[in-house]
Write an enzyme that holds these catalytic residues in place. Structure first.
Site, PDB file in Angstrom:
ATOM      1  N   GLU A 179      61.453  12.970  22.681  1.00 52.75           N
ATOM      2  CA  GLU A 179      60.106  12.398  22.878  1.00 52.75           C
ATOM      3  C   GLU A 179      59.304  12.397  21.590  1.00 52.75           C
ATOM      4  O   GLU A 179      58.194  12.905  21.524  1.00 52.75           O
ATOM      5  CB  GLU A 179      59.364  13.146  23.993  1.00 52.75           C
ATOM      6  CG  GLU A 179      59.967  12.907  25.357  1.00 52.75           C
ATOM      7  CD  GLU A 179      59.147  13.478  26.510  1.00 52.75           C
ATOM      8  OE1 GLU A 179      58.370  14.435  26.281  1.00 52.75           O
ATOM      9  OE2 GLU A 179      59.287  12.982  27.634  1.00 52.75           O
ATOM     10  N   GLU A 376      65.552  11.254  31.225  1.00 54.05           N
ATOM     11  CA  GLU A 376      64.652  12.084  32.022  1.00 54.05           C
ATOM     12  C   GLU A 376      63.887  11.192  32.976  1.00 54.05           C
ATOM     13  O   GLU A 376      63.466  10.093  32.604  1.00 54.05           O
ATOM     14  CB  GLU A 376      63.607  12.822  31.155  1.00 54.05           C
ATOM     15  CG  GLU A 376      64.148  13.928  30.308  1.00 54.05           C
ATOM     16  CD  GLU A 376      63.050  14.657  29.530  1.00 54.05           C
ATOM     17  OE1 GLU A 376      61.900  14.737  30.001  1.00 54.05           O
ATOM     18  OE2 GLU A 376      63.357  15.137  28.429  1.00 54.05           O
TER      19      GLU A 376
HETATM   20  P1  P53 Z   1      56.605  19.192  32.092  1.00 50.79           P
HETATM   21  C1  P53 Z   1      54.471  14.780  28.270  1.00 50.79           C
HETATM   22  C2  P53 Z   1      54.608  13.566  28.934  1.00 50.79           C
HETATM   23  C3  P53 Z   1      55.817  13.214  29.491  1.00 50.79           C
HETATM   24  C4  P53 Z   1      56.899  14.090  29.388  1.00 50.79           C
HETATM   25  O1  P53 Z   1      57.274  17.839  31.597  1.00 50.79           O
HETATM   26  C5  P53 Z   1      56.771  15.287  28.709  1.00 50.79           C
HETATM   27  C6  P53 Z   1      55.568  15.631  28.129  1.00 50.79           C
HETATM   28  C7  P53 Z   1      55.409  16.913  27.379  1.00 50.79           C
HETATM   29  O2  P53 Z   1      55.331  18.006  28.204  1.00 50.79           O
HETATM   30  O3  P53 Z   1      57.794  16.154  28.507  1.00 50.79           O
HETATM   31  C8  P53 Z   1      59.112  15.885  28.937  1.00 50.79           C
HETATM   32  O4  P53 Z   1      57.625  20.249  32.002  1.00 50.79           O
HETATM   33  C9  P53 Z   1      60.022  16.793  28.142  1.00 50.79           C
HETATM   34  C10 P53 Z   1      60.564  17.946  28.931  1.00 50.79           C
HETATM   35  C11 P53 Z   1      59.567  18.325  29.981  1.00 50.79           C
HETATM   36  C12 P53 Z   1      59.477  17.173  30.962  1.00 50.79           C
HETATM   37  O5  P53 Z   1      59.105  15.968  30.317  1.00 50.79           O
HETATM   38  O6  P53 Z   1      55.482  19.397  31.176  1.00 50.79           O
HETATM   39  O7  P53 Z   1      61.036  16.124  27.466  1.00 50.79           O
HETATM   40  O8  P53 Z   1      60.863  18.986  28.043  1.00 50.79           O
HETATM   41  O9  P53 Z   1      59.850  19.504  30.648  1.00 50.79           O
HETATM   42  C13 P53 Z   1      58.508  17.412  32.100  1.00 50.79           C
HETATM   43  O10 P53 Z   1      56.172  18.927  33.500  1.00 50.79           O
END
Ligand code: P53
Length: 478
Positions: A179, A376
């Site tokens: 990201e 993801e």
């Molecule tokens: P968490 C921001 C916006 C979209 C995805 O996020 C993001 C973030 C930063 O947190 O992170 C990604 O755990 C990231 C993972 C993360 C996952 O999305 O904050 O690549 O490490 O855990 C979900 O709910």
């Protein structure tokens, strides 16, 4: 509910995690301290705090994760039972180079990943690996100032080379920086640290620092692509962007123009990594603001020669924006996003928008002309362990149903070339933004609370059986 299209035989169906969010064992096998190891736990109202050093009495959830470091042999078997044929994780840089600037790698760290990948392969699961997923060595922040410093290009290249050399027989698909475009939101210190290891003073220009750090990451990423291909021409190295499409709030031309600039701003990272050069509007922007970004002729050559093989991306939500009557066309992510009245949100305020996934895939395809990989996608929610010892999560099944259907339309109806799909945190783990355990994404429940208390028992949620069925039907039986 609507049925899906069937995906090709070689389509990768997986799950995705990152080392620091599930391994725990933060000091095992000579591991160094990463930026995640100095982040305290928070929640949706209370930001995570970064401490100077690891302080006694504070809560650092990444220190324990879900103890995957010790429990992975059984966990991988559970993933195989779910039907996964791929598994995305990251290599903790600090297991391989504890401080980041050593000449020689740490053998115990390399051995750990070799064993983990072997266990995956024995179970019919192909590992997919991110090199830098929010877990750079803290020493590189303290002693070098993070990615603003060009020396990190050398350190990263060394790390990447060691990983490709050791694991190229086990791992085909790689990504460089997770990201990388989250730092568009450069006003948020959490993103600057997580992406680039920047801890800046109030009187520094945070936006300019972000652009310089991102540039050094682009060069490091392009070098990694070249090194990978030298070592093994079968290796595929991808970018990794967070795709959150930004819509105009209305059809007012000024709103549409603003949204276009917002998209240009949030995705110029992909332009550089996929097309090998900076877009003109950004060079003009730097000029007008007198930003001095250090970019050498050799850098430009490296960027052109090291374009990525595919676009890995996360998809959780979409955004919207509107024009504010400003003189200069400009997108400031911390200030310019507005709610989309047509969308519902998760409990953490993330707007749920399955159609945005198809929109984003088409947008990237038109622009970058590369195969894509959804690495993801997922729904963070509070889950209840019921008296019968089960977790019923129909809301998560609905989210996945709607998103997978849009993904399949993008592939079958629109012709987007897609390598695979790995839902985020298919086993519950520590949230990156909040450090919570209770913000759960998993199809496998892990019995642990925000303070690290619990049996760590793994429990199949309803979504586990649902996804198993989806994979078995290659995406047709949604
Ligand atoms: P968490 C921001 C916006 C979209 C995805 O996020 C993001 C973030 C930063 O947190 O992170 C990604 O755990 C990231 C993972 C993360 C996952 O999305 O904050 O690549 O490490 O855990 C979900 O709910």
């Amino acid at each position: 509910q609507m049925q899906g299209y069937q995906m090709p035989k070689d389509f990768l169906w997986g799950g995705a995690v990152a080392a620091h969010q599930l391994e725990g064992a933060w000091q095992a096998g000579g591991k160094g301290i990463s930026i995640a190891d100095v982040m305290t736990g928070g929640d949706k109202n209370q930001a995570r705090v970064v401490t100077e050093t690891v302080e006694p009495g504070k809560i650092y959830p990444n220190h324990w994760g879900i103890d995957f470091y010790h429990q992975y042999p059984q966990d991988i078997k559970l993933f195989a039972e779910m039907g996964l044929n791929c598994f995305r994780t990251s290599i903790a840089w600090t297991r391989i180079f504890p401080n980041g600037d050593e000449e020689e790698p740490n053998e115990a760290g390399l051995q750990f990943y070799e064993d983990l990948f072997a266990q995956c392969l024995r179970n019919g699961i192909q590992p997919v690996v991110t090199l830098s997923h929010f877990e750079m060595p803290y020493h590189l922040v303290k002693a070098y100032g993070g990615w603003q410093n060009r020396q990190l290009i050398t350190f990263f290249e060394r790390f990447a080379r060691v990983c490709f050399e050791r694991f190229h027989h086990q791992v085909k698909y790689w990504m460089t920086f997770n990201e990388i475009n989250n730092q568009t939101n450069w006003r948020d210190p959490h993103h600057l640290l997580q992406n680039s290891g920047l801890i800046l003073a109030d009187d520094e220009n945070w936006e300019e620092a972000m652009f310089q750090a991102a540039h050094n990451e682009f060069v490091a990423s392009a070098r990694a692509v070249q090194v990978a291909h030298e070592i093994d021409d079968q290796l595929q190295v991808g970018a990794m962007v967070a795709m959150c499409p930004i819509y105009p709030l209305t059809s007012k031309p000024a709103d549409v123009l603003k949204a276009q600039r917002a998209m240009q701003t949030r995705y110029y990272y992909g332009d550089v990594q996929a097309l090998g050069q900076y877009p003109q509007w950004l060079l003009k922007y730097w000029q007008r603001h007198d930003y001095k970004i250090e970019i050498s002729e050799a850098d430009r050559q490296t960027l052109r020669a090291g374009t990525v093989d595919y676009i890995g991306f996360s998809y959780y939500m979409s955004f919207a924006t509107q024009a504010g009557g400003e003189q200069e066309l400009f997108f400031d992510e911390a200030r310019d996003l507005v709610d989309n009245p047509h969308l519902e949100k998760t409990d953490w305020g993330w707007q749920i928008d399955p159609v945005g996934l198809r929109y984003g895939m088409n947008w990237m395809n038109d622009r970058w002309h590369k195969p894509q990989f959804i690495v993801e996608n997922g729904f963070g929610a509070y889950d209840q362990l019921t008296a019968d010892g089960q977790v019923h999560d129909p809301y998560r099944i609905d989210y996945f149903h709607d998103h997978i259907l849009q993904m399949e339309k993008a592939v079958v109806e629109d012709g987007v070339e897609l390598i695979g799909y790995t839902p985020w945190g298919h086993i519950d783990l520590i949230s990156a933004s909040t450090g919570e355990m209770k913000k759960r994404y998993g199809m496998i429940y892990v019995d642990q609370d925000d303070h690290g208390n619990g049996s760590l028992k793994r429990i199949r949620k309803d979504s586990f059986y649902w996804y198993q069925k989806v994979i078995a039907s290659r995406g047709a039986d949604l």
